[in-house]
Scaffold this motif. Structure first.
Motif, short mmCIF file in Angstrom:
data_model
loop_
_atom_site.label_atom_id
_atom_site.label_comp_id
_atom_site.label_asym_id
_atom_site.label_seq_id
_atom_site.Cartn_x
_atom_site.Cartn_y
_atom_site.Cartn_z
N LEU A 16 0.83 -1.20 0.00
CA LEU A 16 0.00 0.00 0.00
C LEU A 16 0.87 1.25 0.00
O LEU A 16 0.63 2.19 -0.77
CB LEU A 16 -0.95 0.01 1.20
N ILE A 17 1.89 1.27 0.84
CA ILE A 17 2.81 2.43 0.90
C ILE A 17 3.50 2.61 -0.45
O ILE A 17 3.63 3.73 -0.95
CB ILE A 17 3.82 2.26 2.05
N LEU A 18 3.94 1.52 -1.05
CA LEU A 18 4.59 1.58 -2.35
C LEU A 18 3.61 2.12 -3.41
O LEU A 18 3.98 2.98 -4.22
CB LEU A 18 5.11 0.21 -2.76
N ARG A 19 2.38 1.64 -3.38
CA ARG A 19 1.38 2.11 -4.34
C ARG A 19 1.11 3.61 -4.16
O ARG A 19 1.00 4.36 -5.13
CB ARG A 19 0.05 1.35 -4.16
N LEU A 82 -5.91 4.33 -9.94
CA LEU A 82 -6.08 2.88 -9.87
C LEU A 82 -5.10 2.27 -8.89
O LEU A 82 -5.44 1.34 -8.15
CB LEU A 82 -5.93 2.27 -11.26
N LEU A 83 -3.87 2.80 -8.84
CA LEU A 83 -2.89 2.32 -7.87
C LEU A 83 -3.32 2.63 -6.44
O LEU A 83 -3.17 1.81 -5.53
CB LEU A 83 -1.51 2.94 -8.13
N ILE A 84 -3.84 3.83 -6.22
CA ILE A 84 -4.26 4.23 -4.86
C ILE A 84 -5.29 3.24 -4.31
O ILE A 84 -5.17 2.78 -3.17
CB ILE A 84 -4.84 5.66 -4.87
N PHE A 85 -6.28 2.92 -5.11
CA PHE A 85 -7.35 2.03 -4.65
C PHE A 85 -7.03 0.56 -4.85
O PHE A 85 -7.76 -0.30 -4.37
CB PHE A 85 -8.66 2.40 -5.34
N LEU A 130 7.92 -0.32 -9.82
CA LEU A 130 6.74 -0.78 -10.56
C LEU A 130 6.79 -2.28 -10.82
O LEU A 130 5.75 -2.95 -10.81
CB LEU A 130 6.60 0.00 -11.87
N LEU A 131 7.99 -2.81 -11.03
CA LEU A 131 8.12 -4.25 -11.24
C LEU A 131 7.67 -5.04 -10.01
O LEU A 131 7.14 -6.15 -10.13
CB LEU A 131 9.56 -4.61 -11.61
#
Length: 160
Positions: A16-19, A82-85, A130-131
């Motif tokens: 989540l932190i990474l996103r 989209l990444l946040i959610f 991202l990978l």
């Protein structure tokens, strides 16, 4: 059993932190493009057509600079949400990886490694992070996980 559950939670929090970090970085770049002027056309105007074809990788070298600008801006404005959610996280991360790879190739590759020289260090960091999302997915704290729990029989959801 408790250790396994704790590991799943810590992994979910880490992803989540990474996103959130990646979403912030790309959303900031998208807002900068939204509020700024199209400097892709400056690159196009600065070089002859044959060099433009060398500056951008195929198929992006065949697309007009205005369209490339809007696709990049749209990607940087939509995919971070989209990444946040945690929705379609792997596909969002893949789209952003393609975006940053084109930027790396066309802008940063000739400038060396140093960030201060507009080098490729920062794009490399983005690709590596991202990978992680492409290979690991969004984690437990995401809508992707919730969707998989609601529809456990849908085999195609394993790709989320």
């Amino acid at each position: 059993m408790k250790d396994c559950k704790m590991q799943g939670i810590s992994s979910g929090v880490s992803l989540l932190i990474l996103r959130l970090f990646l979403a912030w970085e790309f959303l900031e770049a998208g807002l900068e493009k939204w509020n700024g002027q199209n400097w892709f056309t400056e690159i196009q105007d600065r070089f002859p057509f044959t060099e433009i074809q060398d500056r951008f990788p195929f198929p992006f070298n065949l697309i007009p600079a205005d369209i490339n600008w809007h696709v990049a801006m749209g990607s940087e404005l939509i995919l971070p949400f989209l990444l946040i959610f945690g929705v379609l996280t792997r596909f969002s991360a893949l789209g952003l990886t393609i975006l940053i790879s084109v930027a790396w190739y066309s802008i940063h590759a000739d400038s060396g490694y140093n960030v201060c020289d507009n080098g490729y260090k920062l794009p490399l960091i983005y690709v590596v992070t991202l990978l992680i999302l492409i290979t690991q997915g969004a984690g437990k704290l995401s809508l992707d996980t919730l969707i998989k729990k609601v529809y456990p029989t849908k085999s195609w959801l394993k790709f989320l």
